[in-house]
Design an enzyme around this catalytic site. Structure first.
Site, PDB file in Angstrom:
ATOM      1  N   ASP A 108       0.849  -1.192   0.000  1.00 22.88           N
ATOM      2  CA  ASP A 108       0.000   0.000   0.000  1.00 22.88           C
ATOM      3  C   ASP A 108       0.883   1.240   0.000  1.00 22.88           C
ATOM      4  OD1 ASP A 108      -2.322   1.831   0.825  1.00 22.88           O
ATOM      5  OD2 ASP A 108      -3.290  -0.111   0.883  1.00 22.88           O
ATOM      6  N   SER A 153     -11.182  -1.367   0.061  1.00 23.06           N
ATOM      7  CA  SER A 153      -9.851  -1.309   0.675  1.00 23.06           C
ATOM      8  C   SER A 153      -9.931  -1.623   2.159  1.00 23.06           C
ATOM      9  CB  SER A 153      -9.239   0.077   0.486  1.00 23.06           C
ATOM     10  OG  SER A 153      -8.841   0.299  -0.836  1.00 23.06           O
TER      11      SER A 153
END
Length: 751
Positions: A84, A277
């Site tokens: 990420d 997410s």
């Protein structure tokens, strides 16, 4: 009106006769427009709220993760890689669980502790959902004691490249981390990422990805979640409905809470985010709990979907259903209510040579047995009865992989083998037979290309076998697709005496061009050589010159530090940078510019401006000029402070507007002690000076005169840099602890 100007809306709040509040993302232009509208009472940034005591987010409660925490299941021993924007290295809810990290995209900003630190917050938020510490503050994760690994593949703007994601996947797999969590995606696929996923899957890694936030839509699952090597996770709301933004399609494997999820953000704070997410790390944390029990990647994936709760939604929305951590993890024995079936699987052969090979298998379950003896049987294809041999690996008390290297094989012969297991009751099970052929010659393969830039790339090959040779020269040749004869280049990496990977970083490639590359090995170029398969890659398009405006800091009544960032140098090697600033509402009459010098690489810059009016609103924009083009960032604003009150000290001091004289390396500065009240015996003075824009790195002090009555003070300062702007002030102080500072003066040394 405000809703129409928003790029996205997060929520609306109705405060009755006070009016409505709209929370969302707005462009700078939209903010300025709203500020000018009389119907809008105020425009302000949303504030990060810090938790005062530990909070159990609704998602943790809904999937019953807290139940397994109470049963002692923490995920300790498991490793979860978060691919990420990075993870806040100092966050109190994450720092105790942080392990080794890796940066494809380096963290930018003054608060970066590690290269893989988070300069966005998205990765930190996901990490907190997966594995925040169970302590007395903040939030708690689905697992609480697994080891988190920040793999920073996205920049502070939240974007990255397919090659960068593939590099991160490969790195995590090479470290042996059992869970890869990716709350990222793209609407189109990437062969490079697909190769990396298969690479990780072959190394017993479970990969969990976000389905995407395109909803409402049909068959719109994002990649890499859409690939079969990865689980694609949809999002639910607190009432068990599917989140309106959750992408749908046959690739959705299961769902988890993803709307209004409270978790960690950079800087030690906590905020609510929504998206698939946020759903993804719920499943990643649960996978960490199962990997800690010894389950393989395939077993973990099956357990998660087999125990999911059916919410009654369509299969292309919810997949197998909602994550149920309690059902999946059970009492920690690795199997819930029903023990895994006694079974064994045969895996692919590795380290294949001319006379040896490593056989691999996996005991996937023990059924009701306590242990089983595992091993392999292998034979020459077509003659099992005459050539079969058995190699025993040992005893296993839990599901896990096993391997054995067998030697004494015949060169260039096809063999078959299978894994077997015999439990403590004498029952034998076998996996399916697999086939391999020993090598008799040099063997090399070409791996996916990584670190692809506009003009650069990293090539990787693998010398899989030396055959009958003791060494080989390895390297690469490459060419522009369709132009092999005109563009072919070959470069040797070096000599290898053992099998394994080799790589080469190349430059001087043409932007926006597709290339073909092959790895090679040649112990004797004329008689023995081998080429890997052809792999294609495309270089990036050269970006144009780019700059963005930063923020104002160190704002006083008469000055401020203004910052910007060069985001791209385009085809140029450098650019002159700085800021333009002006009084709000009067740009044409008050605009000034301040240079921050030249930048030969992307990154941030800052410049100190002075002589501003107190209690006045200003606007500024960053600029970059490479000689052929000039660009500016969006305008930002700040307000100077109120003018300071007259100090209470029993004396006062001022500095002259210009040096008495100056050269390229020295200057004579002067000023005046303008007042000394009765009762003060002596006033000491010193001249402080520094390079404008770099006070922290260049601050110096020269002691000056001592005065018992008002009068002039001066000082020669030496060792200055030519053509450099300096800032200076006079500090006056006495023996009783009183001190005052003069106004600031700027001067530039000669060339």
């Amino acid at each position: 009106m405000a809703k129409k100007k928003a790029d996205s809306v997060e929520k609306e709040l109705d405060f009755a006769d006070k009016g409505n509040v709209l929370v969302g993302n707005f462009s700078d232009e939209a903010v300025k427009s709203l500020q000018r509208n009389n119907d809008v009472r105020y425009v302000e940034e949303d504030v990060t709220v810090h938790a005062l005591a530990q909070t159990k987010p609704w998602g943790i409660d809904r999937v019953d993760a807290d139940v397994v925490h109470n049963n002692g299941q923490t995920g300790e021993g498991a490793h979860i890689a978060i691919l990420d924007t990075g993870i806040d290295a100092d966050h109190p809810d994450l720092e105790p669980n942080l392990g080794k990290g890796y940066a494809v995209e380096n963290c930018s900003g003054t608060d970066c502790v590690e290269d893989w630190d988070d300069d966005h917050s998205h990765g930190t938020h996901c990490a907190g959902i997966a594995n925040a510490v169970n302590n007395s503050e903040g939030v708690v994760g689905v697992s609480t004691q697994a080891t988190l690994h920040a793999v920073k593949v996205l920049s502070g703007s939240g974007s990255g490249s397919a090659s960068g994601v593939a590099e991160g996947i490969k790195w995590a797999a090479d470290q042996g981390y059992g869970v890869i969590s990716m709350s990222l995606g793209a609407s189109s696929g990437s062969s490079t990422i697909r190769d990396a996923l298969q690479y990780a899957q072959d190394r017993d890694v479970i990969i969990i990805s976000a389905a995407g936030n395109e909803g409402p839509c049909t068959d719109c699952v994002h990649y890499p979640g859409a690939y079969p090597e990865s689980m694609a996770i949809g999002s639910t709301a607190s009432d068990d409905s599917m989140s309106s933004f959750s992408s749908t399609g046959p690739e959705v494997e299961m769902c988890a809470p993803g709307s209004d999820i409270l978790s960690c953000v950079k800087g030690g704070g906590y905020q609510k985010y929504s998206g698939t997410s946020m759903a993804t790390p719920h499943v990643s944390g649960a996978a960490g709990l199962l990997r800690a029990q010894g389950l393989s990647a395939s077993e973990t994936r099956k357990r998660l979907t087999d125990t999911a709760e059916d919410l009654g939604h369509a299969d292309n929305e919810q997949g197998a259903g909602l994550l149920d951590v309690e059902a999946a993890v059970g009492d920690g024995g690795g199997g819930g209510d029903e023990p895994a079936t006694f079974a064994v699987e045969t895996s692919s052969v590795t380290d294949l040579g001319t006379t040896e090979a490593t056989l691999n298998g996996e005991l996937t379950g023990l059924g009701g047995s306590n242990s089983a003896t595992v091993g392999f049987k292998y034979w020459q294809s077509g003659d099992r009865s005459g050539t079969e041999q058995t190699v025993e690996v040992g005893s296993k008390s839990s599901a896990s992989t096993f391997s054995s290297t067998v030697t004494g094989l015949s060169k260039e012969v096809t063999y078959q083998f299978l894994a077997y297991a015999v439990n403590d009751s004498g029952e034998e099970v076998t996996g399916s037979a697999r086939e391999f052929t020993t090598t008799g010659a040099l063997s090399v393969t070409t791996a996916p290309v990584s670190d692809i830039g506009n003009n650069t790339a990293t090539l990787t090959g693998n010398l899989q076998s030396l055959g009958e040779f003791s060494e080989a020269d390895v390297g690469f040749h490459w060419w522009a697709e369709g132009m092999k004869d005109a563009t072919l280049e070959r470069r040797e990496v070096g000599e290898k005496t053992s099998t394994g990977e080799f790589s080469l970083s190349i430059s001087d490639l043409r932007a926006d061009t597709t290339y073909v590359v092959q790895a090679y090995g040649n112990p004797d170029w004329d008689t023995a050589k081998d080429f890997g398969s052809q792999v294609t890659f495309t270089t990036g398009t050269s970006p144009s010159l780019g700059v963005k405006t930063g923020s104002a800091s160190n704002v006083s009544d008469s000055g401020a530090t203004l910052s910007g960032e060069v985001t791209s140098l385009g085809e140029s090697g450098s650019a002159d940078v700085g800021v333009n600033y002006w009084v709000s509402g009067d740009r044409s009459g008050t605009e000034q510019s301040a240079s921050a010098g030249s930048k030969s690489s992307t990154g941030s810059f800052s410049v100190d401006v002075s002589g501003l009016d107190a209690a006045t609103g200003y606007e500024f924009e960053a600029y970059a000029d490479d000689g052929t083009s000039s660009v500016t960032g969006a305008a930002a604003s700040f307000t100077t402070g109120d003018a300071p009150e007259e100090p209470d000290a029993p004396f006062a001091v001022s500095i002259n507007d210009t040096p008495d004289w100056k050269t390229s390396y020295a200057a004579k500065l002067s000023g005046e002690v303008t007042r000394i009240d009765s009762g003060v015996d002596e006033v000491y003075t010193e001249f402080q000076f520094w390079v404008k824009g770099d006070k922290a790195g260049t601050f110096e002090v020269d002691d000056s005169d001592t005065r018992s009555s008002p009068g002039e003070v001066d000082e020669m300062i030496w060792g200055l840099e030519a053509s450099t702007t300096y800032v200076s002030v006079i500090r006056a102080f006495d023996g009783s602890g009183n001190e005052v500072f003069s106004n600031r003066m700027e001067f530039t040394t000669s060339a």
